[in-house]
Every structure is written in structure tokens, then in C-alpha cells.
Design an enzyme around this catalytic site. Sequence first.
Site, PDB file in Angstrom:
ATOM      1  N   LYS A   1       0.860   4.422   6.733  1.00 50.28           N
ATOM      2  CA  LYS A   1       0.181   5.318   5.785  1.00 50.28           C
ATOM      3  C   LYS A   1       0.783   6.716   5.890  1.00 50.28           C
ATOM      4  O   LYS A   1       1.537   7.020   6.806  1.00 50.28           O
ATOM      5  CB  LYS A   1      -1.328   5.400   6.069  1.00 50.28           C
TER       6      LYS A   1
ATOM      7  N   SER B   1       0.799  -1.233   0.000  1.00 44.74           N
ATOM      8  CA  SER B   1       0.000   0.000   0.000  1.00 44.74           C
ATOM      9  C   SER B   1       0.831   1.282   0.000  1.00 44.74           C
ATOM     10  O   SER B   1       0.287   2.349  -0.269  1.00 44.74           O
ATOM     11  CB  SER B   1      -0.946   0.022   1.199  1.00 44.74           C
TER      12      SER B   1
END
Length: 201
Positions: free
Chosen positions: A82, A38
Site C-alpha cells: 500500500k 489494489s
Amino acid sequence: MKTFRQVMSWVIPIVIGLLIALLIKQFLFQVVRVDGPSMQPNLQNNERVFCLKRSQIHRGSVVIFDANGVDPQVAVKTDYVKRVIGLPGDTVRSQNGNIYVNGKKINQGYISMKQRDAGTGNWNLKSISVQNSWLKHNGATKVPKGEYFVLGDHRSVSNDGRYWGFVPKSKIDGVVKVPSWAGTKTARQNVNKEWQHFYAK
């Protein structure tokens, strides 16, 4: 008695060393492993990075947080990595590959234009909160006090704030830094540098 002293002469340094290591891990930094794609192209699956516990969180910082209690699909402690896009009080929207924070287009120099276009989508906080039925903040128009809005760099595969909402500060373990021997120079800069020029010029 002599044998006891000899045993303690090496047991005590080991115990002290373990205590110091635990304190460093708890309050200063630890080494963590990236799991999944990700954050590509800047962080790779199985890459090992530092998590700095005391670093200040800025827009653009890459952070590690416990997704248990954040992502409804996670029921045990699970670390997510993230990038912070919105700070408490910020508005966030996305249009045609561009992201706007408080009405200003941000600098997404850490990913290519193709990567921005592929998978980011067109939305604002309210539209995605309703579309994805955020449990805690359905209908939110701003990032709540004490929370953050995060996205993965690989937007087309990232399970991030678009789908489940905001990350409370209490869930954030620290800020990611890539060591000098890992990744590429560009990837290190894209993760490590403070994004003072967060907004595009």
C-alpha cells in the site's frame, strides 16, 4: 582425508553464500511478488518488485507490511502492498476525490482524477474508524505514534486503512522499488520517486 577436504572445499562456499543471502534478505532487500489489483495502475498482479529494508518511510512511499494483526480478517503472515498517506501525528480526510493531510491537499499525481473519484469516498479518520468499527483505534482523529495510515492506489477495490485502521512500524518490512526492467516508465516513477512535493501546490 583428501576426500573430506574436497567435499568441504565446495560445501563451505555454499554455506557462506547461503548465509550472505539470508543476511541480505533479512537486513537489506528482498524480491517480493505483488498479489492482487489494489495498487493498479502502478503495480500489477504478479509483478515482482524490490523491498528495501533500510529505506526511510515518507508520505507517498509504497510499503510492504505483514497484515496479520493489522487486518482482522488475516490470521497468518500475509504481505500487503500500500501507499503511505499519513505519518504518526497526521490528520487525514478525503473529500470529492481530494485527500487532505494536516489540512493541506496532497499531490495525487500517481493516479488519475477518475481513479481518485471512483471509490475513495468522503471521510475523515474519526468517521471511518466508527463506521468500520476499527478494533484498536475506534474514534481516532490522528495517526497514532509509531503507526501509519495507508491506502491502495486502486481505491475502488483496495482493502486498506479505511477499513481496519493503522499499520504499526514494526509490521512494515520495507519500501517498494520497481526495477528498471519492470512496469512502464510512468508506473516506475509513481512508485520509486520520493514524493518531496507531497502536498499539492
